[in-house]
Design a protein around this motif. Structure first.
Motif, PDB file in Angstrom:
ATOM      1  N   ASN A 547       0.843  -1.199   0.000  1.00  0.00           N
ATOM      2  CA  ASN A 547       0.000   0.000   0.000  1.00  0.00           C
ATOM      3  C   ASN A 547       0.878   1.249   0.000  1.00  0.00           C
ATOM      4  O   ASN A 547       2.103   1.157   0.180  1.00  0.00           O
ATOM      5  N   GLU A 548       0.237   2.404  -0.183  1.00  0.00           N
ATOM      6  CA  GLU A 548       0.962   3.685  -0.159  1.00  0.00           C
ATOM      7  C   GLU A 548       0.315   4.621   0.862  1.00  0.00           C
ATOM      8  O   GLU A 548      -0.916   4.698   0.948  1.00  0.00           O
ATOM      9  N   TRP A 549       1.157   5.330   1.602  1.00  0.00           N
ATOM     10  CA  TRP A 549       0.672   6.332   2.545  1.00  0.00           C
ATOM     11  C   TRP A 549       0.123   7.556   1.793  1.00  0.00           C
ATOM     12  O   TRP A 549       0.626   7.910   0.728  1.00  0.00           O
ATOM     13  N   THR A 550      -0.867   8.196   2.386  1.00  0.00           N
ATOM     14  CA  THR A 550      -1.382   9.465   1.860  1.00  0.00           C
ATOM     15  C   THR A 550      -1.033  10.595   2.826  1.00  0.00           C
ATOM     16  O   THR A 550      -0.562  10.356   3.939  1.00  0.00           O
ATOM     17  N   ASN A 551      -1.305  11.813   2.424  1.00  0.00           N
ATOM     18  CA  ASN A 551      -1.040  12.973   3.281  1.00  0.00           C
ATOM     19  C   ASN A 551      -2.176  13.239   4.272  1.00  0.00           C
ATOM     20  O   ASN A 551      -2.089  14.124   5.107  1.00  0.00           O
ATOM     21  N   ASP A 552      -3.253  12.480   4.174  1.00  0.00           N
ATOM     22  CA  ASP A 552      -4.374  12.652   5.099  1.00  0.00           C
ATOM     23  C   ASP A 552      -3.929  12.279   6.515  1.00  0.00           C
ATOM     24  O   ASP A 552      -3.294  11.243   6.716  1.00  0.00           O
ATOM     25  N   PHE A 553      -4.282  13.117   7.485  1.00  0.00           N
ATOM     26  CA  PHE A 553      -3.859  12.880   8.871  1.00  0.00           C
ATOM     27  C   PHE A 553      -4.904  13.427   9.820  1.00  0.00           C
ATOM     28  O   PHE A 553      -5.446  14.521   9.619  1.00  0.00           O
ATOM     29  N   GLU A 554      -5.204  12.651  10.860  1.00  0.00           N
ATOM     30  CA  GLU A 554      -6.195  13.086  11.841  1.00  0.00           C
ATOM     31  C   GLU A 554      -6.004  12.308  13.136  1.00  0.00           C
ATOM     32  O   GLU A 554      -6.077  11.083  13.152  1.00  0.00           O
ATOM     33  N   ASN A 555      -5.720  13.032  14.226  1.00  0.00           N
ATOM     34  CA  ASN A 555      -5.632  12.423  15.556  1.00  0.00           C
ATOM     35  C   ASN A 555      -4.714  11.204  15.603  1.00  0.00           C
ATOM     36  O   ASN A 555      -5.061  10.160  16.156  1.00  0.00           O
ATOM     37  N   GLY A 556      -3.536  11.334  15.027  1.00  0.00           N
ATOM     38  CA  GLY A 556      -2.562  10.246  15.104  1.00  0.00           C
ATOM     39  C   GLY A 556      -2.779   9.147  14.092  1.00  0.00           C
ATOM     40  O   GLY A 556      -2.088   8.123  14.142  1.00  0.00           O
ATOM     41  N   HIS A 557      -3.710   9.329  13.184  1.00  0.00           N
ATOM     42  CA  HIS A 557      -4.003   8.299  12.189  1.00  0.00           C
ATOM     43  C   HIS A 557      -3.923   8.880  10.785  1.00  0.00           C
ATOM     44  O   HIS A 557      -4.171  10.063  10.557  1.00  0.00           O
ATOM     45  N   SER A 558      -3.559   8.033   9.857  1.00  0.00           N
ATOM     46  CA  SER A 558      -3.509   8.423   8.459  1.00  0.00           C
ATOM     47  C   SER A 558      -4.245   7.386   7.616  1.00  0.00           C
ATOM     48  O   SER A 558      -4.815   6.433   8.150  1.00  0.00           O
ATOM     49  N   LYS A 559      -4.205   7.591   6.301  1.00  0.00           N
ATOM     50  CA  LYS A 559      -4.840   6.650   5.374  1.00  0.00           C
ATOM     51  C   LYS A 559      -3.792   6.101   4.422  1.00  0.00           C
ATOM     52  O   LYS A 559      -2.814   6.767   4.110  1.00  0.00           O
ATOM     53  N   PHE A 560      -4.011   4.861   3.963  1.00  0.00           N
ATOM     54  CA  PHE A 560      -3.194   4.378   2.867  1.00  0.00           C
ATOM     55  C   PHE A 560      -4.096   3.965   1.718  1.00  0.00           C
ATOM     56  O   PHE A 560      -5.304   3.786   1.871  1.00  0.00           O
ATOM     57  N   VAL A 561      -3.488   3.836   0.544  1.00  0.00           N
ATOM     58  CA  VAL A 561      -4.243   3.534  -0.672  1.00  0.00           C
ATOM     59  C   VAL A 561      -3.594   2.360  -1.386  1.00  0.00           C
ATOM     60  O   VAL A 561      -2.480   1.938  -1.052  1.00  0.00           O
ATOM     61  N   LYS A 564      -4.436  -1.589  -6.475  1.00  0.00           N
ATOM     62  CA  LYS A 564      -5.129  -2.814  -6.880  1.00  0.00           C
ATOM     63  C   LYS A 564      -6.596  -2.823  -6.503  1.00  0.00           C
ATOM     64  O   LYS A 564      -7.434  -3.336  -7.239  1.00  0.00           O
ATOM     65  N   TYR A 565      -6.931  -2.263  -5.345  1.00  0.00           N
ATOM     66  CA  TYR A 565      -8.312  -2.339  -4.886  1.00  0.00           C
ATOM     67  C   TYR A 565      -8.684  -1.054  -4.156  1.00  0.00           C
ATOM     68  O   TYR A 565      -7.833  -0.327  -3.645  1.00  0.00           O
ATOM     69  N   TYR A 566      -9.973  -0.788  -4.123  1.00  0.00           N
ATOM     70  CA  TYR A 566     -10.475   0.414  -3.459  1.00  0.00           C
ATOM     71  C   TYR A 566     -10.442   0.236  -1.946  1.00  0.00           C
ATOM     72  O   TYR A 566     -10.810  -0.821  -1.433  1.00  0.00           O
ATOM     73  N   ILE A 567     -10.014   1.274  -1.223  1.00  0.00           N
ATOM     74  CA  ILE A 567     -10.004   1.262   0.241  1.00  0.00           C
ATOM     75  C   ILE A 567     -10.977   2.321   0.735  1.00  0.00           C
ATOM     76  O   ILE A 567     -10.958   3.463   0.284  1.00  0.00           O
ATOM     77  N   ASP A 568     -11.819   1.931   1.639  1.00  0.00           N
ATOM     78  CA  ASP A 568     -12.865   2.816   2.170  1.00  0.00           C
ATOM     79  C   ASP A 568     -12.251   4.125   2.671  1.00  0.00           C
ATOM     80  O   ASP A 568     -11.229   4.132   3.357  1.00  0.00           O
ATOM     81  N   ARG A 569     -12.905   5.251   2.366  1.00  0.00           N
ATOM     82  CA  ARG A 569     -12.402   6.559   2.782  1.00  0.00           C
ATOM     83  C   ARG A 569     -12.429   6.740   4.294  1.00  0.00           C
ATOM     84  O   ARG A 569     -11.761   7.620   4.832  1.00  0.00           O
ATOM     85  N   ASN A 570     -13.211   5.968   4.985  1.00  0.00           N
ATOM     86  CA  ASN A 570     -13.281   6.071   6.447  1.00  0.00           C
ATOM     87  C   ASN A 570     -12.259   5.182   7.140  1.00  0.00           C
ATOM     88  O   ASN A 570     -12.288   5.027   8.354  1.00  0.00           O
ATOM     89  N   ASN A 571     -11.377   4.571   6.370  1.00  0.00           N
ATOM     90  CA  ASN A 571     -10.386   3.675   6.949  1.00  0.00           C
ATOM     91  C   ASN A 571      -9.143   4.456   7.382  1.00  0.00           C
ATOM     92  O   ASN A 571      -8.367   4.933   6.560  1.00  0.00           O
ATOM     93  N   TRP A 572      -9.005   4.652   8.691  1.00  0.00           N
ATOM     94  CA  TRP A 572      -7.850   5.342   9.249  1.00  0.00           C
ATOM     95  C   TRP A 572      -6.998   4.333  10.010  1.00  0.00           C
ATOM     96  O   TRP A 572      -7.525   3.496  10.745  1.00  0.00           O
ATOM     97  N   VAL A 573      -5.675   4.418   9.859  1.00  0.00           N
ATOM     98  CA  VAL A 573      -4.775   3.482  10.533  1.00  0.00           C
ATOM     99  C   VAL A 573      -3.722   4.257  11.320  1.00  0.00           C
ATOM    100  O   VAL A 573      -3.472   5.433  11.050  1.00  0.00           O
ATOM    101  N   SER A 574      -3.102   3.592  12.267  1.00  0.00           N
ATOM    102  CA  SER A 574      -2.119   4.262  13.120  1.00  0.00           C
ATOM    103  C   SER A 574      -0.931   4.738  12.289  1.00  0.00           C
ATOM    104  O   SER A 574      -0.267   3.948  11.608  1.00  0.00           O
ATOM    105  N   ALA A 575      -0.646   6.037  12.381  1.00  0.00           N
ATOM    106  CA  ALA A 575       0.434   6.621  11.588  1.00  0.00           C
ATOM    107  C   ALA A 575       1.811   6.200  12.091  1.00  0.00           C
ATOM    108  O   ALA A 575       2.798   6.326  11.366  1.00  0.00           O
ATOM    109  N   SER A 576       1.902   5.704  13.308  1.00  0.00           N
ATOM    110  CA  SER A 576       3.194   5.303  13.874  1.00  0.00           C
ATOM    111  C   SER A 576       3.525   3.848  13.580  1.00  0.00           C
ATOM    112  O   SER A 576       4.570   3.347  13.983  1.00  0.00           O
TER     113      SER A 576
END
Length: 599
Positions: A547-561, A564-576
């Motif tokens: 996967n690839e990291w995005t620049n989206d960031f909120e409360n210690g969490h970011s998103k990856f993309v 190959k497949y679509y990832i839900d926009r509400n999917n936030w994962v630990s940035a650390s």
């Protein structure tokens, strides 16, 4: 106990809650070393904040001048040491923050107040608490709504002189009785002069009510009622805090009983707290991480990195209370409460229109050959290929202007990288945490003088190839992608064994290992060469586990993309996290913007 802080050009908040040299020394925290602020420098910064040249001078001045000054002016007991808060009334009906007082004194360009009414040691209560739901009669007038009499100057003056008002004060042993739940709180600010005594005879009373444009046009109400309230407060002996300047940066606040406190220029009531600070040093943050963070940081510190030399960075003077008021006034000229976007949004628009703040503080015209251009609606986005292990390794050990490498300054609050990138081919994409990815962006920024960042999810979806749709069952989708769920679940899907090999010590494991205490020492390698597809002159990895990291960031969490497949926009994962425990490798690519007319 309320606390006081000053800030440094390294975007660091430092405590300053005593004038005693011994106590100041104790207030130094090892936490400040994260900002490369050593104790000697901290002490010199404290001295300059208080208006002295350096620590040596301050220690001498404290003995020779500050202590005698305290005695001469009857400043007997430092209020916080006496568990006393001289900035608010007994019941909290009146209260001002350290910053409100400091900004009025140092930043208002008005005469320094002689006194400020904080209600200290006063017993204050609210008239509406006793009569809010009942009709009252004053001078043969019956008021069914108490607010009506508070919006009429003559009626309010009659009411203050009435037996109802006088008797209630005596019965409750009150020093002051607040006569409005609307007008009084709206005047409770230090932008206006309702709670101020100074040398000026003309008093300006400012109400902080913004419900619609009609309220804004009724400023005369605030002026008339403000005059009455100000006159009432002046008649009180209690509740006033005397303002005693020591020098251009340090001012003392004195209560009638001799308790005292102090404020200083550019004081802050709380530290600048960001989720980022737990995981990355300020020097490794990109200048333009994202707009919300950038504005929050600017609003607190009041400066931008216009010069790399810290000595050349000069903070703006931000009178936050006044500017917050003016931004609300400006907003309600053309908008309604229903459309209210939040105070920070209004403030950002206000400062932007004034030309004081700009997210993009400079235009980048640099064109780097290794970056591919994409024309979007109002900009050209230059995007790199995926950053490789070789690329990252060069950054990891390269010394910066402070003779420090990222390897030396990377914080141990992040998951380790060494077991994630033990590959036979150094040209495969690196696998890192989100914080490592943005630190690399800062490295590119410093190297090429461009505002490098990661792609936002929206941007990635515009430039990536058509997704290879893969069907997931619901359980696998939820448990694989949502890091916020518990770590006890181990997703044994078929593609893990097909794409990843696992080693512990010198032994290859026959299956993906569960998340054990020593999981960090498990080596996770690609089982076969990665697969890529080319699109828009860029390579995209189509492996299931990449996967690839995005620049989206909120409360210690970011998103990856994924390509190959679509990832839900509400999917936030630990940035650390490297996402190793989910048997994933997450890499990144870098981008920067230029104006649309630059090619």
């Amino acid at each position: 106990m309320n606390l006081k802080y000053f800030f440094t050009k390294e975007y660091c908040s430092c405590p300053l809650n005593s004038l005693s040299p011994d106590e100041i020394k104790k207030s130094y925290s090892k936490e400040l070393s994260k900002y490369d602020i050593k104790k000697v420098r901290y002490l010199n910064l404290v001295s300059k904040t208080l208006g002295f040249q350096d620590w040596t001078e301050y220690q001498k001045e404290y003995i020779d001048n500050i202590l005698p000054f305290l005695e001469k002016n009857g400043l007997k007991q430092y209020a916080p040491n006496n568990e006393s808060e001289i900035l608010k009334s007994q019941h909290g009906d009146v209260s001002f923050s350290y910053r409100q007082i400091a900004d009025r004194i140092f930043l208002s360009n008005k005469p320094i107040p002689k006194k400020i009414f904080t209600g200290y040691s006063c017993k204050i209560d609210n008239f509406s608490y006793y009569y809010g739901g009942f009709a009252i009669e004053v001078n043969s007038k019956i008021f069914t709504n108490c607010e009506k009499l508070h919006k009429n100057k003559n009626d309010l003056q009659s009411f203050i002189k009435s037996e109802i008002y006088t008797n209630l004060k005596e019965e409750q042993e009150l020093d002051y009785l607040i006569t409005s739940l609307v007008i009084f709180p709206s005047l409770k600010n230090l932008i206006g002069d309702t709670f101020i005594i100074d040398d000026s005879n003309e008093k300006e009373h400012i109400g902080l009510l913004y419900e619609n444009s009609q309220v804004l046009s009724n400023e005369y109400i605030f002026q008339e009622i403000g005059d009455i309230i100000h006159k009432q407060l002046k008649e009180l002996k209690k509740g006033w805090i005397e303002i005693i300047p020591f020098n251009k940066n340090l001012v003392f606040l004195k209560a009638e009983d001799g308790n005292y406190d102090f404020v200083f220029r550019n004081l802050r009531d709380k530290p600048f707290v960001s989720e980022l600070g737990k995981y990355i040093r300020t020097k490794n943050l990109p200048s333009l991480l994202n707009e919300e963070y950038d504005f929050d940081r600017w609003l607190y510190f009041g400066f931008k990195e216009k010069n790399k030399n810290l000595k050349d960075i000069i903070p703006f003077d931000i009178w936050l209370e006044r500017d917050s008021h003016l931004s609300e006034v400006e907003y309600y000229k053309n908008n309604t409460l229903q459309d209210y976007p939040g105070q920070n949004s209004i403030l950002k628009d206000y400062y932007t229109k004034k030309g004081i703040y700009s997210y993009y503080k400079k235009e980048t015209k640099e064109i780097l050959e290794s970056f591919k251009p994409f024309e979007l609606e109002n900009k050209v986005l230059y995007v790199s290929n995926l950053i490789t292990i070789k690329d990252f390794a060069e950054f990891y050990i390269e010394k910066d202007k402070d003779n420090q490498s990222y390897q030396e300054t990377r914080l141990n609050t992040l998951e380790g990288l060494s077991m994630m990138n033990v590959e036979d081919n150094e040209n495969v994409p690196i696998s890192v945490t989100w914080y490592d990815a943005i630190a690399y962006c800062r490295y590119i920024e410093n190297k090429y003088n461009i505002h490098a960042r990661l792609l936002f999810q929206d941007e990635f979806e515009l430039i990536c190839p058509p997704l290879i749709n893969k069907e997931y069952n619901r359980e696998d989708t939820d448990m694989n992608l949502n890091y916020k769920l518990n770590k006890s679940y181990t997703p044994f899907t078929n593609d893990i064994k097909n794409e990843l090999n696992f080693f512990y010590g010198n032994k290859q494991l026959s299956s993906p290992p569960p998340y054990l205490n020593d999981f960090e020492n498990v080596v996770m390698k690609w089982a076969k060469p990665l697969e890529f597809t080319e699109h828009n002159d860029l390579l995209f990895c189509t492996n299931e586990r990449f996967n690839e990291w995005t620049n989206d960031f909120e409360n210690g969490h970011s998103k990856f993309v994924s390509a190959k497949y679509y990832i839900d926009r509400n999917n936030w994962v630990s940035a650390s996290s490297t996402m190793k425990y989910k048997y994933r490798k997450v890499g990144f690519r870098v981008c920067y913007e230029t104006p649309k007319d630059i090619k």
